[in-house]
Design an enzyme around this catalytic site. Sequence first.
Site, PDB file in Angstrom:
ATOM      1  N   SER A  32       0.847  -1.196   0.000  1.00 49.74           N
ATOM      2  CA  SER A  32       0.000   0.000   0.000  1.00 49.74           C
ATOM      3  C   SER A  32       0.883   1.246   0.000  1.00 49.74           C
ATOM      4  CB  SER A  32      -0.903   0.019   1.227  1.00 49.74           C
ATOM      5  OG  SER A  32      -1.445   1.312   1.366  1.00 49.74           O
ATOM      6  N   HIS A  73      -0.888  -1.381  -4.356  1.00 45.20           N
ATOM      7  CA  HIS A  73      -2.189  -1.039  -3.756  1.00 45.20           C
ATOM      8  C   HIS A  73      -2.292   0.474  -3.610  1.00 45.20           C
ATOM      9  CE1 HIS A  73      -5.741  -2.099  -1.283  1.00 45.20           C
ATOM     10  NE2 HIS A  73      -5.396  -1.089  -0.495  1.00 45.20           N
ATOM     11  N   ASP A 132      -4.583   3.488  -2.400  1.00 45.31           N
ATOM     12  CA  ASP A 132      -5.713   3.835  -1.528  1.00 45.31           C
ATOM     13  C   ASP A 132      -6.259   5.203  -1.900  1.00 45.31           C
ATOM     14  OD1 ASP A 132      -6.020   1.653   0.403  1.00 45.31           O
ATOM     15  OD2 ASP A 132      -3.956   2.134   0.957  1.00 45.31           O
ATOM     16  N   MET A 156      -9.060   7.983  -1.128  1.00 46.17           N
ATOM     17  CA  MET A 156      -9.990   8.407  -0.065  1.00 46.17           C
ATOM     18  C   MET A 156     -10.526   9.798  -0.391  1.00 46.17           C
ATOM     19  SD  MET A 156      -7.713   7.383   3.221  1.00 46.17           S
ATOM     20  CE  MET A 156      -6.799   5.843   3.316  1.00 46.17           C
ATOM     21  N   HIS A 162      -7.999   0.713  -4.468  1.00 46.81           N
ATOM     22  CA  HIS A 162      -8.979   0.527  -3.391  1.00 46.81           C
ATOM     23  C   HIS A 162      -9.718   1.851  -3.212  1.00 46.81           C
ATOM     24  CE1 HIS A 162      -9.499  -0.206   1.257  1.00 46.81           C
ATOM     25  NE2 HIS A 162     -10.653  -0.167   0.626  1.00 46.81           N
ATOM     26  N   MET A 195     -12.059   4.135  -1.509  1.00 42.87           N
ATOM     27  CA  MET A 195     -12.800   4.425  -0.267  1.00 42.87           C
ATOM     28  C   MET A 195     -13.521   5.741  -0.494  1.00 42.87           C
ATOM     29  SD  MET A 195      -9.821   3.249   2.355  1.00 42.87           S
ATOM     30  CE  MET A 195      -8.572   3.311   1.080  1.00 42.87           C
ATOM     31  N   MET A 228     -11.508  -5.968   5.050  1.00 44.52           N
ATOM     32  CA  MET A 228     -10.733  -4.991   5.826  1.00 44.52           C
ATOM     33  C   MET A 228     -10.446  -5.568   7.208  1.00 44.52           C
ATOM     34  SD  MET A 228     -10.115  -2.452   3.846  1.00 44.52           S
ATOM     35  CE  MET A 228      -9.198  -1.532   5.090  1.00 44.52           C
ATOM     36  N   ASP A 273      -6.462  -6.385   4.256  1.00 40.69           N
ATOM     37  CA  ASP A 273      -5.853  -5.055   4.232  1.00 40.69           C
ATOM     38  C   ASP A 273      -5.982  -4.406   5.612  1.00 40.69           C
ATOM     39  OD1 ASP A 273      -5.006  -2.482   3.616  1.00 40.69           O
ATOM     40  OD2 ASP A 273      -6.697  -2.026   2.276  1.00 40.69           O
TER      41      ASP A 273
HETATM   42  C1  DX5 Z   1      -6.476   1.721   5.180  1.00 40.56           C
HETATM   43  C2  DX5 Z   1      -5.941   1.337   3.836  1.00 40.56           C
HETATM   44  C3  DX5 Z   1      -4.803   0.398   3.894  1.00 40.56           C
HETATM   45  C4  DX5 Z   1      -3.579   0.902   4.620  1.00 40.56           C
HETATM   46  C5  DX5 Z   1      -2.868  -0.277   5.200  1.00 40.56           C
HETATM   47  O1  DX5 Z   1      -7.633   2.438   4.999  1.00 40.56           O
HETATM   48  O2  DX5 Z   1      -6.958   0.722   3.085  1.00 40.56           O
HETATM   49  O3  DX5 Z   1      -4.464  -0.049   2.591  1.00 40.56           O
HETATM   50  O4  DX5 Z   1      -2.717   1.631   3.820  1.00 40.56           O
HETATM   51  O5  DX5 Z   1      -1.802   0.176   5.948  1.00 40.56           O
HETATM   52  P1  DX5 Z   1      -1.040  -0.730   7.022  1.00 40.56           P
HETATM   53  O6  DX5 Z   1      -0.488  -1.919   6.294  1.00 40.56           O
HETATM   54  O7  DX5 Z   1       0.001   0.196   7.549  1.00 40.56           O
HETATM   55  O8  DX5 Z   1      -2.052  -1.131   8.058  1.00 40.56           O
HETATM   56 ZN    ZN Z   2      -6.398  -0.254   1.176  1.00 37.16          ZN
END
Ligand code: DX5
Ligand code: ZN
Length: 218
Positions: free
Chosen positions: A11, A36, A38, A40, A69, A71, A140, A178
């Site tokens: 990620s 990955h 993310d 948001m 991903h 969100m 998750m 994740d």
């Molecule tokens: C959280 C993200 C994850 C995050 C994971 O909302 O979806 O992908 O980056 O980070 P770690 O591996 O540090 O928990």
């Molecule tokens: Zn993620």
Amino acid sequence: MSKEKIIISPSILAADYGKLAEEIKKVVASGAEYVHIDVMDGHFVPNISIGIPVVQSIRKVTDAVFDCHLMISNPIDYVDEFIKAGADLISFHVESNSNITETIKKITSAGKKAALVVKPATPIEEVFPYLSEISMVLIMTVEPGFGGQSFMEAMLPKIKKLKEEAEKQNVQLDIQVDGGIDDKTAPLCKSAGANVLVAGSYIFKSPDTAKAIETLKA
Ligand code: DX5
Ligand code: ZN
């Protein structure tokens, strides 16, 4: 049936954005199959990260699978743009406002892979009606929104249940986890049935990237 090979998806939320291209090249050279990403929107989750222009820029850096991903509250409105920017696999939340079947269709009719995501409080049964239409389910293992949180062990039974259901329905399905994935929690997820591991902090904060990825796969 889930595939046996373990796929690693670092990620980039945990990467140094000032040198994102080098960070991505490093994890891919160290054995990661996916990247990955993310996304948001500050609405679906209480944080804002990166969006379409960044995906477009980093697409030039690697041929690795871009695992986006989303969100965000209305994923269906952004699917086309993420695909145009270079997404290979698009994960969106069952808790979002978009129609699930329509969103899946929009992704798969463009020749890309679709995945559904469940937050910790969402029962895994919510994805069961869609398993034949998608490539992957992301479970998750932390509350989405931030990196560096602690793994929620209570999510392990969801992985097992999903694997059993995929076998029952006789569908090929990847199971991704994740949040809080590291050398201690990865084995728990793998024995429960997960085969795609997302890890941010564990990989990017490690002094030896290749060793961290190898440890997660082993
Ligand atoms: C959280 C993200 C994850 C995050 C994971 O909302 O979806 O992908 O980056 O980070 P770690 O591996 O540090 O928990
Ligand atoms: Zn993620």
